[in-house]
Write an enzyme that holds these catalytic residues in place. Structure first.
Site, PDB file in Angstrom:
ATOM      1  N   LYS A  42       4.495   3.399   4.069  1.00  0.00           N
ATOM      2  CA  LYS A  42       3.736   2.244   3.595  1.00  0.00           C
ATOM      3  C   LYS A  42       2.800   2.736   2.491  1.00  0.00           C
ATOM      4  O   LYS A  42       1.721   3.224   2.740  1.00  0.00           O
ATOM      5  CB  LYS A  42       2.932   1.628   4.744  1.00  0.00           C
ATOM      6  CG  LYS A  42       2.617   0.113   4.595  1.00  0.00           C
ATOM      7  CD  LYS A  42       1.810  -0.276   3.385  1.00  0.00           C
ATOM      8  CE  LYS A  42       0.339   0.074   3.533  1.00  0.00           C
ATOM      9  NZ  LYS A  42      -0.457  -0.432   2.334  1.00  0.00           N
ATOM     10  N   GLU A  69      -0.598  -0.810  -1.757  1.00  0.00           N
ATOM     11  CA  GLU A  69      -0.108  -2.017  -2.413  1.00  0.00           C
ATOM     12  C   GLU A  69      -0.562  -2.115  -3.870  1.00  0.00           C
ATOM     13  O   GLU A  69      -0.036  -2.914  -4.643  1.00  0.00           O
ATOM     14  CB  GLU A  69      -0.560  -3.258  -1.643  1.00  0.00           C
ATOM     15  CG  GLU A  69      -2.054  -3.530  -1.647  1.00  0.00           C
ATOM     16  CD  GLU A  69      -2.818  -2.710  -0.610  1.00  0.00           C
ATOM     17  OE1 GLU A  69      -4.022  -3.005  -0.413  1.00  0.00           O
ATOM     18  OE2 GLU A  69      -2.239  -1.781  -0.010  1.00  0.00           O
ATOM     19  N   CYS A 113     -10.004  12.768  -3.505  1.00  0.00           N
ATOM     20  CA  CYS A 113     -10.815  13.240  -2.392  1.00  0.00           C
ATOM     21  C   CYS A 113     -11.274  14.679  -2.573  1.00  0.00           C
ATOM     22  O   CYS A 113     -12.160  15.140  -1.863  1.00  0.00           O
ATOM     23  CB  CYS A 113     -10.055  13.093  -1.068  1.00  0.00           C
ATOM     24  SG  CYS A 113      -8.626  14.191  -0.921  1.00  0.00           S
ATOM     25  N   PHE A 149      -3.986   4.882  -3.016  1.00  0.00           N
ATOM     26  CA  PHE A 149      -3.660   4.487  -4.388  1.00  0.00           C
ATOM     27  C   PHE A 149      -3.822   5.621  -5.387  1.00  0.00           C
ATOM     28  O   PHE A 149      -3.220   5.592  -6.465  1.00  0.00           O
ATOM     29  CB  PHE A 149      -4.551   3.306  -4.827  1.00  0.00           C
ATOM     30  CG  PHE A 149      -5.981   3.692  -5.140  1.00  0.00           C
ATOM     31  CD1 PHE A 149      -6.333   4.225  -6.374  1.00  0.00           C
ATOM     32  CD2 PHE A 149      -6.989   3.520  -4.202  1.00  0.00           C
ATOM     33  CE1 PHE A 149      -7.643   4.585  -6.659  1.00  0.00           C
ATOM     34  CE2 PHE A 149      -8.294   3.872  -4.473  1.00  0.00           C
ATOM     35  CZ  PHE A 149      -8.627   4.409  -5.711  1.00  0.00           C
ATOM     36  N   GLU A 196     -19.522   8.380  -0.435  1.00  0.00           N
ATOM     37  CA  GLU A 196     -18.415   8.785  -1.292  1.00  0.00           C
ATOM     38  C   GLU A 196     -18.243   7.721  -2.368  1.00  0.00           C
ATOM     39  O   GLU A 196     -17.828   6.586  -2.089  1.00  0.00           O
ATOM     40  CB  GLU A 196     -17.127   8.933  -0.482  1.00  0.00           C
ATOM     41  CG  GLU A 196     -15.966   9.435  -1.320  1.00  0.00           C
ATOM     42  CD  GLU A 196     -14.658   9.531  -0.543  1.00  0.00           C
ATOM     43  OE1 GLU A 196     -13.829  10.373  -0.903  1.00  0.00           O
ATOM     44  OE2 GLU A 196     -14.476   8.757   0.415  1.00  0.00           O
ATOM     45  N   SER A 223      -9.658   6.761   2.985  1.00  0.00           N
ATOM     46  CA  SER A 223     -11.098   6.853   3.222  1.00  0.00           C
ATOM     47  C   SER A 223     -11.381   7.191   4.678  1.00  0.00           C
ATOM     48  O   SER A 223     -10.545   6.970   5.568  1.00  0.00           O
ATOM     49  CB  SER A 223     -11.772   5.530   2.862  1.00  0.00           C
ATOM     50  OG  SER A 223     -11.393   4.514   3.780  1.00  0.00           O
TER      51      SER A 223
END
Length: 497
Positions: free
Chosen positions: A173, A176, A281, A149, A382, A226
Site C-alpha cells: 500500500k 496515495e 526521516c 510519500f 519533527e 511518522s
C-alpha cells in the site's frame, strides 16, 4: 485525467469503490492524476491473490526466485531514468535526488539476489548418538508493506524484493500522494517473470491500511512513516496477531565540536538539512554547536544556503524542489513563524518563497534558526521541511545529554578530528544509526536500517540481516536414523541365495 489503478494478480485492476484521491505536481500545484482508493473488498482480493500465489512461490527453489530477481535488477537499472522522472513529477524532488533514491533501492534488490547466502541454515551432527540437529528459516506467507510519500520507489524496494526472495508473497500500500513509481515497479517485476499474485498493490487511505492490519491472512506488516502512525500500525497490527516493524519519525542532531573541519560541517549541514527539501526521516534538523563553534559555522552555512537554487525538479539547475502539498508547506512555514515568536533568531527566512512561472507550486525557501532552545516547537517537533535549527552548548557532555533526552533515536552525527571523542560518541549516542563526519548515516543494503526509541516500533530493523529475519521464521529439526551396521534397512533389492 489519468487514473492510477491497483495491481492485483499480475495485472492492473480498475478501482470499484468510487473513491479517488488527487495526485498533484508539487512544482505547479496542479492536479495531474487521480488514484483509486481501495475498499475492504479490494484489499481482500489482493490478499487472496497473494495467498493463492504463495502455494507455489513459497515452495519454489531459491534458484528460481533469484533468477527472477536478477532479471528484475537489470530492468530497474535500465529504467532508472523513467522511474526517477515519475518520482520528480509526483514528489517534486530534483531529478538527481530521485536517481539517488532509485540507486539506494536497487541496493536491496541486489541484496535479495544473494538471499541464498542469507538463508543458509545451521547443522550440528552427532549431538547425541546418531542424532543431528538442523536450524532452518522458512517464509511466513502473505506479508504487507505500507510506505510513505517521501521515497516512492526506495522504501517499497526496501521491503518487497527481500520479502519475495525469502519465499513470501506481498501486498503493498504505497502513499496515495505518489502512486506511480510503485505501480511501475510492479509492471517491471511482472516483466522480469515474477509470477502473478506474488506482488500486489492496493492504493488508498486509512480504509485500506486498516483492512491490511486486520486481515487474518496477512502474517506481517512493514511500515515507514511518522511516529504517531508507526505507533498505531504497531499497536493495531500486533493486536491482530501480526509481526510488525514500524519505522517512525526523527529529530536528528549533528554535533559539531570546536576542532571540527567547519567547511566540511557546513557542506554537510546544507546537504543533510535541505536535501530533498528536508522531507526525509534522516534529515539533520538540529546542529548542536559546542563552545565557540556556532558563529563561524552559522556564517558558513548561511553563505552556502544563500546560493542554493530552488526550482522545479525537472530543471537540471535546481538543487531543491517544492514540498509535497500546499498544506504541508503552510505547516512548515508555521514553525519558522513560531520560532521567531518564541525567541529564536531567524538567520534565513524561507517563508514566502516563489519560483517565477511556477507561482502556484508548493514552494518554500530554506530557513536557518539560531539560539533555538529545547522548549521551542521548532526543536520539539519533527518539521519535515527545509528548516535547520542551531542549539548552542558549552561542552560535549551538555551536548550528549541534550541529544539523548530526545524521544527519538533515528540517526545522529558528530563532526570532529578527535578519534577519542568520536569513539565515545558512537558508544554514548542513543540512536540506531551514528555518523562520524558523515551527516546522514544511512547504511548500505547489507547492513540494517532503523532507529531506537520512538523511531522504531517492533524488534527488527529493515533490510540487511534484520530484514531477512523479519520475513522468515526459524525452525529446528532434530533427526535420528538407524545405523546400517545394526542390521541395516531393507531397500527392496533382490537377494541371491
Amino acid at each position: 485525467m489519468k487514473t492510477i489503478s491497483h495491481w492485483i494478480g499480475g495485472k492492473p485492476v480498475e478501482g470499484v469503490s468510487g473513491n479517488y484521491g488527487p495526485v498533484y505536481n508539487p512544482a505547479t500545484g496542479a492536479q495531474e492524476k487521480q488514484v483509486a482508493f481501495a475498499s475492504v473488498g479490494e484489499v481482500d482480493a489482493a490478499v487472496a491473490a497473494a495467498k493463492e500465489a504463495f502455494r507455489s512461490w513459497g515452495t519454489s527453489s531459491l534458484a528460481k526466485r533469484t533468477s527472477v530477481l536478477f532479471r528484475y535488477r537489470e530492468l530497474i537499472d535500465a529504467h532508472r531514468e523513467e522511474i526517477a522522472a515519475l518520482i520528480t513529477a509526483e514528489h517534486g524532488k530534483v531529478h538527481s535526488d530521485a536517481l539517488g533514491e532509485v540507486a539506494r533501492g536497487l541496493e536491496i534488490v541486489e541484496l535479495a539476489c544473494g538471499v541464498p547466502e542469507k538463508l543458509k541454515g545451521e547443522l550440528s551432527t552427532q549431538v547425541s548418538t546418531r542424532v543431528d540437529v538442523a536450524a532452518i528459516r522458512q517464509s511466513l506467507g502473505v506479508v504487507a508493506g505500507i510506505t510513505p510519500f517521501n521515497f516512492p520507489a526506495m522504501v517499497p524496494m526496501w521491503m518487497f524484493p527481500l520479502a519475495v526472495a525469502c519465499g513470501n508473497t506481498f501486498v503493498l500500500k504505497p502513499s496515495e500522494k505518489v502512486p506511480s513509481a510503485a505501480f511501475r515497479l510492479a509492471e517491471l517485476a511482472a516483466e522480469a517473470g515474477l509470477p502473478d499474485g506474488v506482488l500486489n498493490i492496493v492504493n488508498g487511505d486509512k480504509v485500506a491500511v486498516d483492512a491490511i492490519l486486520e486481515h487474518p491472512d496477512v502474517a506481517a506488516v512493514s511500515f515507514v512513516g511518522s511516529t504517531p502512525i508507526a505507533r498505531y500500525i504497531h499497536t493495531t497490527g500486533t493486536a491482530n496477531g501480526k509481526r510488525v516493524q514500524a519505522l517512525g519519525g526523527a529529530k536528528n542532531h549533528m554535533l559539531v565540536l570546536p576542532d571540527a573541519d567547519l567547511d566540511l560541517a557546513a557542506d554537510s549541514a546544507i546537504n543533510a538539512a535541505y536535501g530533498s527539501a528536508g522531507e526525509r526521516c534522516m534529515a539533520i534538523s538540529v546542529v548542536v554547536a559546542v563552545g565557540d563553534t556556532a558563529d563561524p559555522l552559522i556564517g558558513k552555512i548561511k553563505e552556502r544556503a544563500d546560493k542554493l537554487r530552488i526550482g522545479p525538479g525537472d530543471d537540471p539547475a535546481s538543487e531543491m524542489g517544492p514540498l509535497i502539498t500546499k498544506a504541508h508547506r503552510d505547516k512548515v512555514a508555521s514553525y519558522v513563524e513560531g520560532a521567531a515568536a518564541q525567541g529564536a533568531d531567524v538567520v534565513i527566512d524561507g517563508i514566502g518563497y516563489t519560483v517565477e512561472g511556477y507561482e502556484d507550486g508548493h514552494w518554500i525557501g530554506v530557513s536557518l534558526l539560531d539560539h533555538v532552545t529545547p522548549e521551542m516547537d521548532a526543536y520539539r517537533d519533527e518539521i519535515f521541511g527545509p528548516v535547520l535549527s542551531v542549539v548552542r552548548v558549552e561542552t560535549y557532555d551538555e551536548a550528549i545529554a541534550l541529544m539523548n533526552a530526545s524521544p527519538w533515536g533515528n540517526g545522529t552525527a558528530i563532526f570532529t578530528r578527535d578519534g577519542g571523542a568520536a569513539r565515545r560518541f558512537q558508544l554514548e549516542a542513543e540512536a540506531g544509526m551514528v555518523g562520524v563526519n558523515v551527516p546522514i548515516p544511512v547504511p548500505v543494503g547489507y547492513h540494517s536500517f532503523g532507529g531506537w526509541k520512538d523511531s522504531l516500533f517492533g524488534d527488527h530493523h529493515i533490510y540487511g540481516n534484520d530484514g531477512v529475519h523479519f520475513y522468515t521464521r526459524g525452525k529446528v529439526v532434530t533427526t535420528r536414523w538407524p545405523d546400517p551396521a545394526d542390521g541395516g534397512i531393507n531397500l527392496g533389492f533382490p537377494r541371491n541365495h
